[in-house]
Design a protein around this motif. Structure first.
Motif: not given
Length: 306
Positions: A140, A144, A183
């Motif tokens: 998390l 990205n 994520a």
């Protein structure tokens, strides 16, 4: 079910109108005059005014919005300022690459996330549970685009296992999918764990175990099915986020998808392309949520459709 679908589709109309207003407004609040960009900085004022007249930029905003909306309903987003090619041609050439990336990333998200969540719930408070939850916390926390750069460094440059850029072959697909879906997998894992913990403490699960039903059947047939409702919501939302998140991922991996088209068009101040591409992504997100609503009823007949 038919009444429910019709009602949900009708409810989408004001949402889509709101999305179109937002996209239209954002483009008009962005600094820069499209006519000046098309004509060039050194173009005479008469040329700029002629372009403004041709594009309808001198019309009141409500007239410009109405023209934009009626054209968008016909899938006509105007022409690109950069190359004078219809915007829809650019979108058609790139959209399915982005859609493919989002679908593969969603599959990665669902499979990895649900497996991790199920294991954590079944082995609650064990080393496996704690380890998986720590890993999801890292998942998390990592943007990205940063994860994508690290994956390229490790697996492309140092190990040479995968291609660092492009799209199409399997060695080009793996890294972008991991970068974009990690994520989401972490979010799905946490939601699956939470939902499964609520379900496996129910009386009917204890009854199934007391009857001697195999643990695998208890978990996957009885518990997981009833724990899927909140997970489906998260997965549907994640698919929309993956479409939007592809903007940075496609730039990192040099994938010629819709996200990279948006970035390039922003840098070149090609407003019609940005407007059309963002609107297509937003509309796709809205319809994905409609499919999520419909899937509730398919998963659980007791879900209220009102």
């Amino acid at each position: 079910m038919t009444t429910f679908i019709i009602r949900r589709v009708l409810q989408l109309i004001p949402v889509l109108i709101g999305v179109s207003i937002l996209v239209f407004s954002l483009m008009h609040l962005t600094p820069g005059n499209p006519a000046v960009i098309m004509a060039g900085e050194s173009a005479p004022e008469a040329t700029v005014q002629a372009i403004e007249q041709r594009l309808g930029l001198n019309d009141p905003l409500y007239v410009q919005y109405w023209n934009f909306l009626t054209s968008a309903l016909q899938l006509d987003f105007g022409t690109s300022i950069r190359d004078n090619i219809p915007v829809m041609s650019h979108i058609q050439a790139r959209f399915f690459i982005t859609l493919e990336l989002a679908i593969y990333s969603t599959i990665f998200t669902v499979v990895l996330g649900m497996l991790a969540g199920i294991v954590s719930a079944v082995k609650r408070y064990s080393i496996s549970d704690v380890s998986l939850m720590i890993v999801t916390l890292f998942g998390l926390s990592m943007p990205n685009f940063w994860l994508g750069l690290m994956l390229i460094q490790w697996f492309s440059i140092e190990l040479g296992w995968f291609a660092p850029t492009g799209w199409g072959n399997m060695d080009q697909i793996v890294l972008p999918v991991i970068a974009l879906g990690t994520a989401g997998a972490a979010i799905v894992a946490r939601m699956t764990r939470s939902s499964m913990l609520d379900v496996i403490t129910q009386d009917y699960i204890r009854t199934a175990r007391a009857k001697g039903v195999k643990e695998r059947v208890v978990i996957f047939r009885h518990a997981l099915k009833n724990a899927l409702i909140p997970v489906v919501t998260v997965v549907g939302l994640q698919f929309g986020y993956l479409l939007a998140g592809s903007v940075l991922t496609e730039s990192v991996f040099a994938i010629n998808g819709l996200g990279r088209l948006i970035i390039d068009s922003i840098l070149q101040r090609d407003f019609p392309v940005v407007q059309g591409a963002v609107l297509v992504i937003a509309v796709t997100f809205v319809f994905v949520n409609l499919l999520v609503d419909i899937s509730y009823r398919m998963l659980n007949k007791r879900v209220d459709l009102n």
